[in-house]
Enzyme design. Sequence first.
Site, short mmCIF file in Angstrom:
data_model
loop_
_atom_site.label_atom_id
_atom_site.label_comp_id
_atom_site.label_asym_id
_atom_site.label_seq_id
_atom_site.Cartn_x
_atom_site.Cartn_y
_atom_site.Cartn_z
N HIS A 78 0.86 -1.34 0.05
CA HIS A 78 0.09 0.04 -0.06
C HIS A 78 0.92 1.27 0.06
CE1 HIS A 78 -2.25 3.39 1.98
NE2 HIS A 78 -3.07 2.81 1.16
N ARG A 80 30.49 -3.45 -16.19
CA ARG A 80 31.67 -3.93 -15.41
C ARG A 80 31.03 -5.17 -14.50
NH1 ARG A 80 31.43 1.23 -14.14
NH2 ARG A 80 32.77 2.76 -15.25
N GLY A 118 40.93 1.88 -23.13
CA GLY A 118 40.59 2.15 -21.65
C GLY A 118 41.75 3.58 -21.34
N SER A 119 41.13 4.60 -21.46
CA SER A 119 41.87 5.78 -21.49
C SER A 119 42.79 6.06 -20.14
CB SER A 119 41.33 6.90 -21.91
OG SER A 119 40.27 7.45 -20.86
N ASP A 135 43.98 3.40 -18.04
CA ASP A 135 45.34 2.85 -18.06
C ASP A 135 45.98 2.98 -19.18
OD1 ASP A 135 44.26 1.49 -15.72
OD2 ASP A 135 44.14 -0.35 -16.33
N CYS A 179 35.86 3.68 -23.42
CA CYS A 179 35.40 3.45 -22.52
C CYS A 179 35.82 4.13 -21.08
CB CYS A 179 34.94 2.24 -22.12
SG CYS A 179 36.26 0.92 -21.82
#
Length: 803
Positions: A427, A517, A708-709, A711, A758
């Site tokens: 409710h 991920r 993966g910018s 790393d 990403c």
Amino acid sequence: MSDQTNYIRWFNELTIDDVPLVGGKNASLGEMYQSLTPQGIKIPNGFAVTAEGYRYLLAESKAWQPLHQILDDLQADNMADLASRARQARDLIYKATFPADLEAQILSAYTQLQQQYGDDMSVAVRSSATAEDLPTASFAGQQDTFLNIRGEAALLEACKRCFASLFTDRAIHYRIDQGFDHFKLALSIGIMKMVRSDLDASGVMFSLDTESGFSDVVFITGAYGLGENVVQGAVDPDEFYVHKPTFELGYRAVLKRSLGAKKIKMIYSDGRTRESTHNVVTSEQERNRFCLNDQDVLTLADYAIKIEKHYSAIAGQSKPMDMEWAKDGIDGTLYIVQARPETVVSQLSGMILEQYTLKSTATAIVTGHSVGSKIATGNARIIENVSQLGSFKAGDVLVADITTPDWEPIMKIASAIVTNRGGRTCHAAIISRELGVPAVIGCDNATTTIKNNTPVTVSCAEGDNGKVYDGILDFEIKTTDLSGLKRPKTKIMLNLGNPELAFKTSFLPNDGVGLARMEFIITEYIKAHPMALIHPERVQDVNEREQIKDLTRNYAKPEDFFIERLSEGVGTIAAAFYPKPVVVRMSDFKTNEYATLLGGRGFEFDEANPMIGFRGASRYTHPAYAEGFALECAAMKRVRDDMGLTNVILMIPFCRRVQEAQKVLAYMAKLGLTRGENGLEIYVMCEIPNNVISIDAFSQYFDGFSIGSNDLTQLTLGVDRDSAIVAEDFDERDPGVKEMIRLAVEGSKRNGKHCGLCGQAPSDYPEMADYLVEIGIASMSLNPDTVLQTTQQVLLTEQRLGR
């Protein structure tokens, strides 16, 4: 009235057009009994006492005039006056005598129903108001229902109480609010075979997700015993989701499930008390297992899809439905006992996006299920019973054990609602959705933990978990009109790890998920190291061993727990964006992160620099983790093959050398994930300089690259961004890093492979988004909170470049 008038209509004589005659509930039961029983949906048989029967009773007992005197000058907001007049109105009807012909018709139909189901049958006596279940007003729980009614005297008594319940405090107040005339509205009664769910389970289901309005799922809630507890919110029920598009393609899998506390169940009383039902405490065994098996969940999903299709066809437009179900413990059959249009989420316009965000962080004092996605603040007001309602002020936060329809006058003026008990279909949840007020329900300890008359912040903007914070926290609301938003040529995808946010996030303009991920799902839903689940005997810590045993207690093997949890988490994200691509990165914890999982310390190495240590692809075929990777692959195989979510693309992180790629892909194929089979695409993260330098060679083995910018920047510049001393040298905009990205994009194109990015860069820096468009990247994957502004940025850049 002449004794020729027939006040009884059997379900097989009724259709949805008979609302003026028998009210919404009965008209819908008749519609389904006639049209959907042939499609295999089970509806208990029964009959309606028409609204004319109600008018006839009042006319014959000369009650109309006194009823006007009681109600005509009522002050609805004066609670004491409302309660007193409502009681007088109920007494008036309760004292009326049934006309002989009406009584005879009710008892004759009851005898006929007994002939169909046997003498020991009991019935449910349910109210059905003639203005009920309209698309804009739910009338949820406004009138009364009487369960487990046996014998003629008890039946007539229940009918009288049912008619009288048209004048409960809450029903009168609701009608005044909604602008309904008490005297134009009438009550029909539904009398139907009681489904023996006291011996099994029952609940509520919707043909959409009630929180986000996401329409591609069936959402089912259930608990043991009769359904009243789930409807009223007296229990925290089990929850299940089934994905409609893949179900219709023939896949049979539960998308996700969560176990509710189910602390009590409502069962039949033994006849020694006036009340025909009562609550008992459930056993520990019942609380620890789901009230439905997968087959039952899928049967209910099938019912829900057929019911929605039927009502949508009648309406000539999509008609999300709200349904009540019950499982008979004697014949084992699942029945539908009510269906009505869903009245809240389906009314919302999808073109205006409202995003609530907390500006500060704090520790929640209470958590529960979130209803809606808003944030509100106010003074906490603990209300323990109806007598305290008068102390409630507009803008207070209502804190209670549960709410009932009697509380609606104050719920309307509350800034937020917090309850100890209840699930998403109780409710409090239904009414808070209707009012557009955030609610956190099923908290268990709200009334004992929150201090009365102190300021609190109630947040439903952080996923399925609703949170209550001490004090007034700052928050912001962003409103965006999506109706005129163009789509850029560059694909704009999302970074997402939390399945709880998937349905809501899917409403953002997007081209799918560029990075899903696994780590969040493993940390939050599994909590244990995969190798500790395969080899619990090798876990040294006794306490951790017990925790693992407790987590996996309902599974044949601990590994099954991992596979089910991971597949349901990833499956939920894939379903939210289906059929758009969802790129799922296989686990990319570093050794120090894996070690923090339950049982993890015994399976991980101590490394001086985990960032460039035993992570990603190197783990997957290594004897220290190969069995764990096999579990990840089994879960992904389940998502694609059993759930039918073939929009999932798999991605291998931190793959240093081509030889490593060959080994991982060969192992995956051995585990049943062969690139190219059943449309399976496998991407690789492009985050090590060697991935860029050897891109032509890597292209032989993968279908696409995701840069993966984060790393790539660390390894190109030789900077550890976690080091306080050199962290300021970390910058994705460095010319050397940008050149690496350009070479990766060019190399991918040269080999005819997809290339996206990403990493964090385009979410943080508009100039990086510009640069990516300029070099012709195929997609960029962004954090959800930056999607709208980055999309605008990309559109402007594309326009400038004349694309």
